[in-house]
Design a protein around this motif. Structure first.
Motif, PDB file in Angstrom:
ATOM      1  N   CYS A 294      41.591  31.328  35.040  1.00 41.65           N
ATOM      2  CA  CYS A 294      41.452  32.780  35.238  1.00 41.65           C
ATOM      3  C   CYS A 294      40.534  33.335  34.153  1.00 41.65           C
ATOM      4  O   CYS A 294      40.973  34.108  33.280  1.00 41.65           O
ATOM      5  CB  CYS A 294      42.820  33.467  35.181  1.00 41.65           C
ATOM      6  SG  CYS A 294      44.083  32.755  36.249  1.00 41.65           S
TER       7      CYS A 294
ATOM      8  N   ARG B  86      38.140  35.582  33.899  1.00 41.49           N
ATOM      9  CA  ARG B  86      37.959  37.028  33.747  1.00 41.49           C
ATOM     10  C   ARG B  86      39.161  37.649  33.040  1.00 41.49           C
ATOM     11  O   ARG B  86      39.004  38.500  32.154  1.00 41.49           O
ATOM     12  CB  ARG B  86      37.743  37.680  35.104  1.00 41.49           C
ATOM     13  CG  ARG B  86      36.454  37.252  35.809  1.00 41.49           C
ATOM     14  CD  ARG B  86      36.407  37.795  37.222  1.00 41.49           C
ATOM     15  NE  ARG B  86      36.349  39.260  37.242  1.00 41.49           N
ATOM     16  CZ  ARG B  86      36.838  40.001  38.229  1.00 41.49           C
ATOM     17  NH1 ARG B  86      37.453  39.431  39.260  1.00 41.49           N
ATOM     18  NH2 ARG B  86      36.721  41.310  38.183  1.00 41.49           N
TER      19      ARG B  86
ATOM     20  N   LYS C  72      47.580  35.629  37.678  1.00 35.28           N
ATOM     21  CA  LYS C  72      46.592  35.693  38.759  1.00 35.28           C
ATOM     22  C   LYS C  72      46.970  36.723  39.824  1.00 35.28           C
ATOM     23  O   LYS C  72      46.107  37.412  40.380  1.00 35.28           O
ATOM     24  CB  LYS C  72      46.454  34.307  39.398  1.00 35.28           C
ATOM     25  CG  LYS C  72      45.355  34.205  40.452  1.00 35.28           C
ATOM     26  CD  LYS C  72      43.980  34.331  39.848  1.00 35.28           C
ATOM     27  CE  LYS C  72      42.898  34.071  40.883  1.00 35.28           C
ATOM     28  NZ  LYS C  72      41.542  34.281  40.328  1.00 35.28           N
TER      29      LYS C  72
ATOM     30  N   ARG D 224      48.246  39.514  39.508  1.00 37.45           N
ATOM     31  CA  ARG D 224      47.959  40.891  39.099  1.00 37.45           C
ATOM     32  C   ARG D 224      46.596  40.997  38.419  1.00 37.45           C
ATOM     33  O   ARG D 224      46.397  41.846  37.555  1.00 37.45           O
ATOM     34  CB  ARG D 224      49.073  41.385  38.168  1.00 37.45           C
ATOM     35  CG  ARG D 224      50.447  41.433  38.799  1.00 37.45           C
ATOM     36  CD  ARG D 224      50.503  42.327  40.035  1.00 37.45           C
ATOM     37  NE  ARG D 224      50.177  43.707  39.740  1.00 37.45           N
ATOM     38  CZ  ARG D 224      51.071  44.608  39.361  1.00 37.45           C
ATOM     39  NH1 ARG D 224      52.348  44.266  39.264  1.00 37.45           N
ATOM     40  NH2 ARG D 224      50.707  45.843  39.103  1.00 37.45           N
ATOM     41  N   GLU D 225      45.670  40.148  38.825  1.00 35.35           N
ATOM     42  CA  GLU D 225      44.356  40.106  38.178  1.00 35.35           C
ATOM     43  C   GLU D 225      43.670  41.468  38.191  1.00 35.35           C
ATOM     44  O   GLU D 225      43.187  41.945  37.148  1.00 35.35           O
ATOM     45  CB  GLU D 225      43.461  39.068  38.863  1.00 35.35           C
ATOM     46  CG  GLU D 225      42.075  38.972  38.235  1.00 35.35           C
ATOM     47  CD  GLU D 225      41.293  37.778  38.734  1.00 35.35           C
ATOM     48  OE1 GLU D 225      40.280  37.450  38.104  1.00 35.35           O
ATOM     49  OE2 GLU D 225      41.706  37.169  39.750  1.00 35.35           O
ATOM     50  N   ASP D 226      43.595  42.121  39.329  1.00 36.47           N
ATOM     51  CA  ASP D 226      42.889  43.402  39.424  1.00 36.47           C
ATOM     52  C   ASP D 226      43.501  44.443  38.490  1.00 36.47           C
ATOM     53  O   ASP D 226      42.785  45.190  37.812  1.00 36.47           O
ATOM     54  CB  ASP D 226      42.898  43.913  40.865  1.00 36.47           C
ATOM     55  CG  ASP D 226      42.043  43.055  41.791  1.00 36.47           C
ATOM     56  OD1 ASP D 226      41.200  42.291  41.271  1.00 36.47           O
ATOM     57  OD2 ASP D 226      42.236  43.142  43.015  1.00 36.47           O
ATOM     58  N   ASP D 227      44.823  44.511  38.462  1.00 39.25           N
ATOM     59  CA  ASP D 227      45.505  45.486  37.600  1.00 39.25           C
ATOM     60  C   ASP D 227      45.275  45.167  36.126  1.00 39.25           C
ATOM     61  O   ASP D 227      45.043  46.062  35.308  1.00 39.25           O
ATOM     62  CB  ASP D 227      47.009  45.501  37.891  1.00 39.25           C
ATOM     63  CG  ASP D 227      47.322  46.054  39.269  1.00 39.25           C
ATOM     64  OD1 ASP D 227      46.593  46.956  39.716  1.00 39.25           O
ATOM     65  OD2 ASP D 227      48.272  45.571  39.906  1.00 39.25           O
TER      66      ASP D 227
ATOM     67  N   LEU E  41      42.768  43.668  34.777  1.00 34.89           N
ATOM     68  CA  LEU E  41      41.380  43.924  34.381  1.00 34.89           C
ATOM     69  C   LEU E  41      41.099  45.415  34.178  1.00 34.89           C
ATOM     70  O   LEU E  41      40.128  45.780  33.513  1.00 34.89           O
ATOM     71  CB  LEU E  41      40.417  43.351  35.423  1.00 34.89           C
ATOM     72  CG  LEU E  41      40.380  41.819  35.524  1.00 34.89           C
ATOM     73  CD1 LEU E  41      39.464  41.371  36.656  1.00 34.89           C
ATOM     74  CD2 LEU E  41      39.938  41.196  34.201  1.00 34.89           C
ATOM     75  N   ARG E  42      41.951  46.269  34.736  1.00 37.63           N
ATOM     76  CA  ARG E  42      41.736  47.717  34.631  1.00 37.63           C
ATOM     77  C   ARG E  42      42.322  48.316  33.358  1.00 37.63           C
ATOM     78  O   ARG E  42      41.851  49.340  32.872  1.00 37.63           O
ATOM     79  CB  ARG E  42      42.339  48.435  35.840  1.00 37.63           C
ATOM     80  CG  ARG E  42      41.456  48.412  37.085  1.00 37.63           C
ATOM     81  CD  ARG E  42      41.930  49.462  38.091  1.00 37.63           C
ATOM     82  NE  ARG E  42      43.262  49.180  38.575  1.00 37.63           N
ATOM     83  CZ  ARG E  42      43.523  48.483  39.686  1.00 37.63           C
ATOM     84  NH1 ARG E  42      42.519  47.999  40.398  1.00 37.63           N
ATOM     85  NH2 ARG E  42      44.764  48.279  40.068  1.00 37.63           N
TER      86      ARG E  42
END
Length: 418
Positions: free
Chosen positions: A282, A284, A341, A343-346, A348-349
């Motif tokens: 992961c 990012r 993984k 909750r990747e989008d959350d 990254l924010r």
């Protein structure tokens, strides 16, 4: 007193005159839905799925969630029934103990395994079938027998006298050590909301298992975190002796060495390995967290020490343990990576360390659907061989031991200056 004496492994699966400690409600083929207790008044404009409710799960834990969580758990119970029918059908066609036969080990080799060159097709077929079945979940009523077999605990128990556990407990009665003092301190704090574990009988059983093992392996003794692992083992295995041997095989064969020793060196190694795997699997997320100054050990240390027993819902934890006992400690990395993984989008924010911890903890606490987590763990994360993780551990061991040695020298220097 505890010398070696070999007996037939098959004896371990005959009924014993040992008292069942805890009866799992509807553990084998659950048929009832969860009792809902509303914690929020049913008024105003709040929708049903937003209401906070309390309900009892399959293993007697009181859980707080929402109506959607209850529905997910009812779906899980239906999946357990379906998976049970698959196991019963295989027992009917292959024999009741077909999974107790010699097999290829997914758990790093050792006793009870045979080489591929001497492998019969039927054994290979059973091994592949069993691996696939276990990843889909072992029916609760079969967990004790399956875990004892696939983990090697039954084999380990067969090498000592049948009276080993009883004699060990008698030998430890009335003795006080730093380990027993810490155990007594931790007992009331171990799943205090569980009715049996919070009872006098439950705490006495848990104490005997933990104290017994602290005398079996004085190098490990007792480490906080083992109380939660042993408690859940008691609920699943139903007898103290079975729980004791599952704890023994876990610490001596399944997990990495020195995870629970005084300096927790093995746990430090696992944390470093996990950090490297997060960067590879992961990238990012790893780069973003590193830029924030977030140390993954803030959440992952408890995950690895308690084997997710304090983090995931009980049936989800046990589904992870199903695979852990069959495939080894690499499963812990798969699951830990999956939680990140998912909750990747959350992740990254957000920009605050506290928010990272909150997202990961909230996600883990509400993973009532084991299949969702395990799909991510194996399909989304991808393959990780035991050999790859072993090489990574050896690399990190050198760093960790150097750091620990430097810390000891620094403390010694401070004492001398004082």
């Amino acid at each position: 007193m505890f010398g070696t004496q070999v007996r037939d492994v098959a004896d371990d699966f005959n009924p014993r005159r040992r008292r069942t400690l805890w009866n799992t409600p509807a553990a084998s083929m659950p048929t009832t839905t969860h009792t809902i207790r509303y914690s929020t008044p049913r008024k105003g404009h709040a929708s049903a799925h937003q209401l906070s409710v309390k309900f009892e799960d399959l293993y007697g834990f009181m859980v707080e969630g929402n109506v959607n969580d209850v529905n997910v758990l009812n779906d899980v119970r239906e999946r357990i029934r379906e998976q049970g029918r698959v196991w019963w059908a295989l027992e009917a066609s292959k024999g009741a103990n077909w999974y107790l036969q010699p097999r290829i080990s997914s758990n790093g080799g050792g006793e009870g395994v045979i080489s591929v060159t001497s492998l019969k097709l039927s054994v290979l077929t059973n091994t592949i079938t069993l691996r696939r079945l276990i990843r889909k979940g072992v029916p609760p009523v079969l967990r004790p027998k399956v875990w004892l077999s696939v983990s090697g605990a039954a084999k380990k128990r067969s090498t000592v006298p049948e009276t080993y556990y009883d004699e060990l407990i008698r030998a430890t009665e009335g003795k006080t050590t730093p380990a027993t003092l810490q155990i007594d301190h931790d007992l009331p704090r171990t799943f205090p909301c569980h009715p049996w574990l919070n009872s006098e009988e439950g705490q006495a059983s848990l104490r005997r298992v933990l104290v017994g093992y602290s005398f079996r392996d004085s190098e490990v003794g007792y480490c906080q975190g083992l109380n939660y692992v042993a408690a859940l083992l008691l609920l699943v295995m139903k007898t103290e002796e079975d729980a004791f041997w599952m704890l023994a095989v876990l610490l001596e064969n399944v997990l990495v060495n020195d995870c629970y020793t005084d300096n927790l060196s093995g746990c430090h190694v696992e944390q470093r390995v996990f950090k490297d795997l997060l960067a590879k699997k992961c990238p990012r997320i790893a780069a973003h967290l590193e830029a924030m100054g977030f140390d993954v050990s803030l959440v992952a240390t408890e995950w690895f020490l308690c084997l997710f027993s304090k983090t995931l819902p009980s049936e989800t934890t046990l589904r992870v343990w199903d695979v852990l006992f069959n495939e080894g400690a690499k499963v812990l990395f798969h699951v830990a990576l999956a939680i990140f993984k998912m909750r990747e989008d959350d992740l990254l924010r957000i920009q605050h360390i506290g928010d990272v911890i909150d997202i990961l903890q909230t996600t883990a606490h509400h993973l009532y659907a084991p299949d969702e987590l395990l799909t991510f763990a194996f399909d989304k994360i991808g393959s990780m061989t035991t050999n790859t993780i072993t090489k990574e551990r050896k690399k990190q061991e050198t760093v960790v031991m150097a750091e620990l040695d430097q810390r000891i020298r620094r403390l010694s220097s401070l004492k001398m200056d004082g």
